[in-house]
Design a protein around this motif. Structure first.
Motif, PDB file in Angstrom:
ATOM      1  N   GLU A  77       1.656  -6.159  12.229  1.00 36.91           N
ATOM      2  CA  GLU A  77       1.520  -6.488  10.762  1.00 36.91           C
ATOM      3  C   GLU A  77       1.712  -5.509   9.761  1.00 36.91           C
ATOM      4  OE1 GLU A  77       0.684 -10.538  10.599  1.00 36.91           O
ATOM      5  OE2 GLU A  77       0.622  -9.051   8.799  1.00 36.91           O
ATOM      6  N   ILE A  78       1.518  -4.183   9.887  1.00 35.12           N
ATOM      7  CA  ILE A  78       1.537  -3.052   9.094  1.00 35.12           C
ATOM      8  C   ILE A  78       3.005  -2.997   8.597  1.00 35.12           C
ATOM      9  CG2 ILE A  78       1.934  -1.516  10.977  1.00 35.12           C
ATOM     10  CD1 ILE A  78       0.145  -0.238   7.945  1.00 35.12           C
ATOM     11  N   LEU A  79       4.111  -3.409   9.353  1.00 34.69           N
ATOM     12  CA  LEU A  79       5.485  -3.279   8.897  1.00 34.69           C
ATOM     13  C   LEU A  79       5.729  -4.259   7.991  1.00 34.69           C
ATOM     14  CD1 LEU A  79       7.156  -2.379  12.604  1.00 34.69           C
ATOM     15  CD2 LEU A  79       6.458  -0.930  10.578  1.00 34.69           C
ATOM     16  N   LEU A  80       5.125  -5.369   7.949  1.00 34.64           N
ATOM     17  CA  LEU A  80       5.322  -6.405   6.873  1.00 34.64           C
ATOM     18  C   LEU A  80       4.410  -5.951   5.668  1.00 34.64           C
ATOM     19  CD1 LEU A  80       5.039  -9.353   9.313  1.00 34.64           C
ATOM     20  CD2 LEU A  80       7.036  -8.285   8.911  1.00 34.64           C
ATOM     21  N   SER A  81       3.739  -5.029   5.434  1.00 28.15           N
ATOM     22  CA  SER A  81       2.773  -5.050   4.374  1.00 28.15           C
ATOM     23  C   SER A  81       3.375  -4.409   3.216  1.00 28.15           C
ATOM     24  CB  SER A  81       1.715  -3.768   4.826  1.00 28.15           C
ATOM     25  OG  SER A  81       2.114  -2.640   4.908  1.00 28.15           O
ATOM     26  N   GLY A  82       4.556  -3.838   3.254  1.00 27.39           N
ATOM     27  CA  GLY A  82       5.286  -3.248   2.216  1.00 27.39           C
ATOM     28  C   GLY A  82       4.458  -1.535   1.726  1.00 27.39           C
ATOM     29  N   GLY A 139       3.263   4.327   2.894  1.00 26.62           N
ATOM     30  CA  GLY A 139       2.495   5.363   3.163  1.00 26.62           C
ATOM     31  C   GLY A 139       1.766   5.061   4.628  1.00 26.62           C
ATOM     32  N   GLN A 140       1.247   3.800   4.755  1.00 20.71           N
ATOM     33  CA  GLN A 140       0.350   3.567   5.864  1.00 20.71           C
ATOM     34  C   GLN A 140       1.581   3.175   7.159  1.00 20.71           C
ATOM     35  OE1 GLN A 140      -2.832   4.319   5.283  1.00 20.71           O
ATOM     36  NE2 GLN A 140      -3.020   2.553   6.853  1.00 20.71           N
ATOM     37  N   ILE A 141       2.823   2.836   6.486  1.00 25.95           N
ATOM     38  CA  ILE A 141       4.008   2.520   7.592  1.00 25.95           C
ATOM     39  C   ILE A 141       4.561   3.873   8.285  1.00 25.95           C
ATOM     40  CG2 ILE A 141       6.299   1.861   7.950  1.00 25.95           C
ATOM     41  CD1 ILE A 141       5.748  -0.513   5.832  1.00 25.95           C
ATOM     42  N   ALA A 142       4.252   4.820   7.469  1.00 24.46           N
ATOM     43  CA  ALA A 142       4.918   6.266   7.960  1.00 24.46           C
ATOM     44  C   ALA A 142       3.802   6.696   8.838  1.00 24.46           C
ATOM     45  CB  ALA A 142       4.997   7.241   6.807  1.00 24.46           C
ATOM     46  N   LYS A 143       2.594   6.575   8.581  1.00 27.68           N
ATOM     47  CA  LYS A 143       1.492   6.928   9.331  1.00 27.68           C
ATOM     48  C   LYS A 143       1.387   6.404  10.802  1.00 27.68           C
ATOM     49  CE  LYS A 143      -3.233   7.075   8.597  1.00 27.68           C
ATOM     50  NZ  LYS A 143      -4.513   6.892   7.953  1.00 27.68           N
TER      51      LYS A 143
END
Ligand code: JAH
Length: 233
Positions: A205-210, A213-217
């Motif tokens: 899900e995180i990769l679809l969130s846009g 910062g969270q994706i990099a983490k």
């Protein structure tokens, strides 16, 4: 411009070097690859390149003279040459070595067969002032000869030359995955592309969130988890 010469008794085995990526790099004048048939150096009727080992034992050893003739023919005493002899007994090839080869002027790959090349070839050129000798292995296994190992080294080396790779972002991205100190390859995070659902498997899900910062983490955590897992195996 990097010049690469390869010497082999099976030059047709090296044909992939003329294809696609490397062929285009050659067309762009970024590197030049020449493939040489060792048998062209032989003068006897049978075009012999090997003989029985001194001291006895199984198999055949490649004679020094055809190698000497081939190497002398493609060099002079002024220009710096790096001679790479592929052998299971060599130093293990890695990304750091690829980076070092990528900034050289002239690489010669000696692709042996049988039980290998008469040791005096390495001894002779290793002592020659304008030569640097590299005895290199790509891993702890024995191949039928050095040709495939040479192609591995050339592929890893050529893509580090500016302009060889179409998308420079690929190299930049990759540089983040190589630890600064020793060029050790760090394990990558997992990659996903469309569709969002494949055979019942979804994309995290995180990769679809846009949320970049969270994706990099998340990616950093994934990479660290995979690196740890590799160490445990
Ligand atoms: C085998 C000459 N580490 C890869 C590697 C490299 C070279 C050779 N084998 C494995 C080899 C026979 C003759 C070289």
């Amino acid at each position: 411009m990097l010049q690469i010469d390869l010497i082999s008794i099976f030059p047709e085995y090296l044909a992939p070097l003329k294809l696609s990526l490397l062929g285009k790099a050659a067309d762009k004048g970024l590197l030049q690859i020449n493939i040489h048939d060792l048998r062209a150096q032989t003068t006897d009727v049978h075009h012999s390149v090997d003989d029985t080992p001194y001291g006895g034992g199984a198999g055949m050893v490649m004679s020094a003279e055809p190698w000497g003739s081939a190497i002398d023919q493609m060099t002079n005493d002024q220009d710096q040459v790096d001679l790479i002899i592929l052998t299971p007994a060599g130093k293990k090839f890695d990304q750091k070595m690829a980076g070092e080869f990528a900034i050289k002027k002239h690489l010669i790959f000696a692709c042996g067969r049988y039980e290998g090349i008469d040791a005096r070839v390495g001894e002779y050129y290793g002592a020659k002032k304008n030569f640097t000798l590299h005895e290199v292995s790509i891993g702890d296994y024995v191949l039928g000869g050095g040709e495939v190992a040479a192609m591995v080294i050339i592929e890893a080396t050529a893509r580090l030359i500016a302009g060889v790779i179409g998308n420079p972002d690929s190299l930049k991205e990759e540089s983040h995955s190589i630890s600064g100190n020793n060029q050790e390859l760090l394990v990558e995070y997992p990659n996903y592309t469309k569709p969002a659902m494949w055979r019942g498997l979804s994309v995290p899900e995180i990769l679809l969130s846009g949320n970049h910062g969270q994706i990099a983490k998340w990616r950093k955590a994934q990479a660290e988890r995979r690196t740890q897992q590799l160490k445990e195996e």
